[in-house]
Design an enzyme around this catalytic site. Sequence first.
Site, mmCIF file in Angstrom:
data_model
loop_
_atom_site.group_PDB
_atom_site.id
_atom_site.type_symbol
_atom_site.label_atom_id
_atom_site.label_comp_id
_atom_site.label_asym_id
_atom_site.label_seq_id
_atom_site.Cartn_x
_atom_site.Cartn_y
_atom_site.Cartn_z
ATOM 1 N N HIS A 32 11.184 3.118 2.507
ATOM 2 C CA HIS A 32 10.266 1.981 2.621
ATOM 3 C C HIS A 32 9.892 1.424 1.243
ATOM 4 O O HIS A 32 9.844 0.204 1.063
ATOM 5 C CB HIS A 32 9.005 2.409 3.378
ATOM 6 C CG HIS A 32 7.947 1.347 3.419
ATOM 7 N ND1 HIS A 32 8.117 0.155 4.080
ATOM 8 C CD2 HIS A 32 6.701 1.300 2.858
ATOM 9 C CE1 HIS A 32 7.020 -0.578 3.945
ATOM 10 N NE2 HIS A 32 6.159 0.086 3.199
ATOM 11 N N ASP A 52 5.701 -4.988 1.957
ATOM 12 C CA ASP A 52 4.616 -4.335 2.693
ATOM 13 C C ASP A 52 3.457 -5.333 2.844
ATOM 14 O O ASP A 52 3.679 -6.479 3.207
ATOM 15 C CB ASP A 52 4.228 -3.039 1.957
ATOM 16 C CG ASP A 52 3.309 -2.124 2.726
ATOM 17 O OD1 ASP A 52 3.792 -1.376 3.591
ATOM 18 O OD2 ASP A 52 2.100 -2.134 2.427
ATOM 19 N N TRP A 53 2.218 -4.927 2.568
ATOM 20 C CA TRP A 53 1.083 -5.839 2.703
ATOM 21 C C TRP A 53 1.157 -6.997 1.721
ATOM 22 O O TRP A 53 0.570 -8.062 1.960
ATOM 23 C CB TRP A 53 -0.229 -5.088 2.542
ATOM 24 C CG TRP A 53 -0.590 -4.274 3.753
ATOM 25 C CD1 TRP A 53 -0.598 -2.913 3.866
ATOM 26 C CD2 TRP A 53 -0.969 -4.771 5.039
ATOM 27 N NE1 TRP A 53 -0.952 -2.533 5.141
ATOM 28 C CE2 TRP A 53 -1.195 -3.659 5.882
ATOM 29 C CE3 TRP A 53 -1.127 -6.059 5.569
ATOM 30 C CZ2 TRP A 53 -1.573 -3.787 7.215
ATOM 31 C CZ3 TRP A 53 -1.498 -6.191 6.892
ATOM 32 C CH2 TRP A 53 -1.721 -5.061 7.701
ATOM 33 N N GLU A 107 10.556 -5.195 3.858
ATOM 34 C CA GLU A 107 9.713 -4.124 4.384
ATOM 35 C C GLU A 107 8.266 -4.571 4.581
ATOM 36 O O GLU A 107 7.328 -3.961 4.064
ATOM 37 C CB GLU A 107 9.793 -2.916 3.457
ATOM 38 C CG GLU A 107 11.091 -2.140 3.564
ATOM 39 C CD GLU A 107 11.282 -1.565 4.963
ATOM 40 O OE1 GLU A 107 10.571 -0.623 5.337
ATOM 41 O OE2 GLU A 107 12.146 -2.083 5.693
ATOM 42 N N ASN A 144 0.845 -1.191 0.000
ATOM 43 C CA ASN A 144 0.000 0.000 0.000
ATOM 44 C C ASN A 144 0.888 1.253 0.000
ATOM 45 O O ASN A 144 1.875 1.302 0.744
ATOM 46 C CB ASN A 144 -0.862 0.004 1.268
ATOM 47 C CG ASN A 144 -1.945 1.043 1.253
ATOM 48 O OD1 ASN A 144 -2.596 1.280 0.257
ATOM 49 N ND2 ASN A 144 -2.160 1.686 2.398
#
Length: 289
Positions: free
Chosen positions: A260, A92-93, A116, A29
């Site tokens: 990130h 991430d997600w 990450e 995201n």
Amino acid sequence: MPEIGVLDSTMYYEDSRGSGLPFVFLHGNPASSHAWRKVLAEMEGRLLAPDLIGMGRSGKPGIPYRFGDHARYLDAWFDALGLDEVVLVGHDWGGALGFDWAARHPERVRGVALMETFVRPMSWDDLGEAPRARAELIRSAKGESLVLDQNFLVETAFTGGVLMSLSEEERQPYLAPYPTRESRRPLLEWARSVPLDGEPADVAERLEGYGKWLAGSVEVPKLLLTFDSSPTLLIGEELAAWCAENIAALEIEHCGPAGHHAQEDRPEAIAAALKAWAVRQGLREMRKG
């Protein structure tokens, strides 16, 4: 590029149509498969990168966009394409969804690379002052207005979440899928889904479930890519050390300075680390059968 029907909607995905084990790249995201473009350009073989449901060029059905919703549509995408013996690469997600899929389909996973992403339960105390203030803001009524009315997440992710800010032209592919307030709801839901002190409970339960798989799957090689020099990084030295002690069959490769959204800052280093790991672990051979 291809689009395929899944459940009551469609999912867009990049597909190199190369040979060998399928490497599936899952974004986070507020991104899309576009985030992987520079990494994919450095690699060979069968490379796939879907846009999660409600994101990028995938369909936008009227669903709550909870973790479980994303998992259902991603399950349907894997099944529709008949993907087995998969190597997952998650950010991430996308990393969390990949872990969750692997934990529920262990017989279909050959390897997992992560960067990450969410690897263990978190608490508010784990957050630094700035990340905590941002999380509190996003979960407030003001945060809803920022994300839905001002597109705050996309506007800041690729300026503040990278070491080298993207130009307005470079940000357009990230901005284009979210022209309206309603189209940004998946982004807000993801931002509010980070499990802190066990809430939201449904996401915390998923994380605990795949955490057991990460710790116990000694037969599945894993690679953690780490970075430095940015306050936006989720996995620093302390958490990387925790991963080394608690994730089975893990190698760690440091890829240098990045924010990130490291695919924008260090695509060549990421691709090089993935390729070298794949060779070491025998993940480049032709698919069986």
